[in-house]
Each structure stands twice: as structure tokens, then as C-alpha cells.
Design an enzyme around this catalytic site. Sequence first.
Site, PDB file in Angstrom:
ATOM      1  CB  SER A 130      -0.698   0.097   1.415  1.00  0.00           C
ATOM      2  OG  SER A 130      -1.243   1.150   1.274  1.00  0.00           O
ATOM      3  CE1 TYR A 154      -3.396  -2.806   5.993  1.00  0.00           C
ATOM      4  CE2 TYR A 154      -2.820  -0.426   5.287  1.00  0.00           C
ATOM      5  CZ  TYR A 154      -3.540  -1.403   4.726  1.00  0.00           C
ATOM      6  OH  TYR A 154      -3.767  -1.365   3.359  1.00  0.00           O
ATOM      7  CE  LYS A 158      -1.509  -3.934   3.404  1.00  0.00           C
ATOM      8  NZ  LYS A 158      -1.899  -5.402   2.777  1.00  0.00           N
TER       9      LYS A 158
END
Length: 345
Positions: A130, A154, A158
Site C-alpha cells: 500500500s 496496519y 505492510k
Amino acid sequence: MIKQRIIVAGGAGYIGSHVCVELLSGGASLLIIDNFANSHPEAINRIKELAGAKVDLLQADLADPSQRKNIVDTVKRFQPTGGIHLAGLKAVGESVAEPARYYRINMGSALTMAEALEAAGAKMLVFSSSATVYGEENENPVAETGAASPTNPYGRTKYFIECMLKDIAEADPHWRIINLRYFNPVGAHPSGRIGENPNGVPNNLFPYIAQVAVGKREMLNIFGNDYPTKDGTGVRDYIHVCDLAKGHAAALRYLDQQENGCALDMNLGTGAGYSVLEAVAAFKRASNRDIPYAFAPRRDGDVAEIFANAELAENLLDWRAQKSLEDMCADHWRWQSQNPDGYET
Ligand code: UD1
């Protein structure tokens, strides 16, 4: 090129379902691994319907150690040529409240996926990363060489998965890996049969706007109108999910042609930034519905503006986003209006 046989982890989800339709339409055979934690089994039926093809499905949890052996054995039996890893948790706020759960599930799933592919002798992987890995200090458009400093757990999962995959590729040059850094995926398949199906109150802009347009929510809160941007609202690089899906197919084709090992980070975006107000206006035109909104305080962790430098994908994959903001809104609206309650409709 030999026929592609691809493991798609998280294939029933929003992005995964579009990737599956794209790969099946290109003639690949798929084994979808999904635990339906944040997706719906009906998505599998719709994938088959749209592609006119069958798929294999393993309902399993990649993060559960007790299921690991069965997953590895099933992957080996499938005799894959490679994999796409999209399984994981993705809510920023939830990751701040429950970081350990995010690390366990996201890191554990990615690791099991890599180990299963390795056991099957298919060392080719596309990972769903992302643009959230970029920090706030980068100048736009952001290239892959930009500094990585994600601002929440989060985003760190990634980034850490990217690092882990690079370490794996470094140790074994047979691995060919691309970390695809998505900008803001929106829209839906033009058929209106698959799309984003958020649980509860949507966190992201497009699903929220769509639920306001269809009458499920009263109004949109626009988080901040005092950013140093064209109209004071946040600017993002929205990319149609079907363009994104084509980017995955192109990434697999590229990896398939590489004779040497590699582990690349690669942006998938359009290169254009639109503000929240521009997105609202475009959705209003596409849906012909009113979208009441109010300005609210900035949301923690949001950057003012981010959009992609997408030249690497263009140069290496011969891929470039084709669809406009109008297409994104029209297709998102078709999905939302035809399936007001998602796959439960
Ligand atoms: C968010 C995540 C990012 C994740 C991505 C997945 C945050 C801080 N970031 O990106 O980690 O990878 O989703 O798609 O959550 N907005 C509103 N009102 C709303 C919702 C959003 O004004 O109800 C604004 C936001 O402030 C932002 C823009 O719309 O300016 C886009 O927001 P969103 O769709 O949540 O995406 P990101 O925040 O860019």
C-alpha cells in the site's frame, strides 16, 4: 509461457475478486484461499459467473498455525506457478487499538503464503502492499525511492512484510517478488456484480459516499478543509480497481519472464490527485443523487496530499491506468445501487 496456475490468498475480497476475474479471463487456473473473515462466499460465485470459469477454493485461515500443514499440502497438490497475496486485515483505526492482532494475522498470513509457495517450488509472488508505507515527508508524485515511514500498525505490517519478502529473496535468488503499492483503489467491475462490501460503517471515502448516495447514511463528514491543497480538502490518487487488477496480471507476466531473482517495490496509481470535494462532485454527477456533506476536523494520521509516480510500472510492466474518475464513480455507483446491502442483497 506455460499456463499460469496461481494461488490467490484473499481472492474473495474487494481487490482479490477483481484480480481473480482478470486472471481467469486471461486463461489462468486459480486456487483461492480465503477464510471469509472480511469477505463473502457469494463473491466466489460471482467471480465464476463473470469469468465463465471454475476456480478451486480452500476455505482456510493462513494465520492459524494449526491449519498450516493442510494449507501447504493443498497448495503443493495444486502445483502452482506463483501466488498473489492479498489476505489480511486493513482497518487503520482497528490496527491502532489491536496492534498485536494485526501483526499476528498480517505477518503470519504472508509468511505461511511464502512458505507454501516455496514448498510447492513456485517462488513467484505478488504482494498487495500500500501507498500507506510512505511517510509524510515525501514530495509528490511519490516514487518507490521515497522514504518509508508508515504512521500506524496496519501500515507497518505492510512495510514489514515487504522487508520480510526482500530478505527471503535475498537469501534465495530463485524468488521473484513484486510488492505492489496501491494508491486508493475505488470503483467496481462494470457489470455491477462484484465490488467493495464493507462491514459496518465504512472507513474509506468512496464506500462512504456511495452509502450516502444510496440513502443508507445521512451525510458525509469531510475530514479537514484547511489542508494546503487546491480546495483545502485531502488529495489522493484514486485508481479504478479493474486497472489495479490488470496491474497484478502484468506483474505476474513480468515476473514470469525474469530469469534472475528479484524483489521490487512498485507503485500502482494513476499519477493524478483529486480532492475530496472533487470526488464528491464526480460521484454526484455519476449517481444523479444528492450527497450532503459537512466539514469535520482532520482525521488523525491523514496526510494532506499524496499521488503516485507510476513510471516504474509503466516502464517495466507496460501497464498504465486507463479509467477516469468518472468511470470509477459510475462503476462504484452501479455496484452500490444494484447491491445496496452488498452480497447480502
Ligand atoms: C486509507 C488508509 C490507508 C489504506 C487505504 C486503503 C487511513 C489514514 N489510511 O487511505 O492506510 O491503505 O485507506 O484504501 O485510514 N475522507 C473523508 N471522509 C470520510 C472518509 C475519508 O473526508 O468519511 C477523506 C480522508 O480524509 C482522505 C480521503 O477522504 O483525505 C481518502 O480517505 P480514505 O478513502 O480513507 O483513504 P486514505 O486515508 O488515503
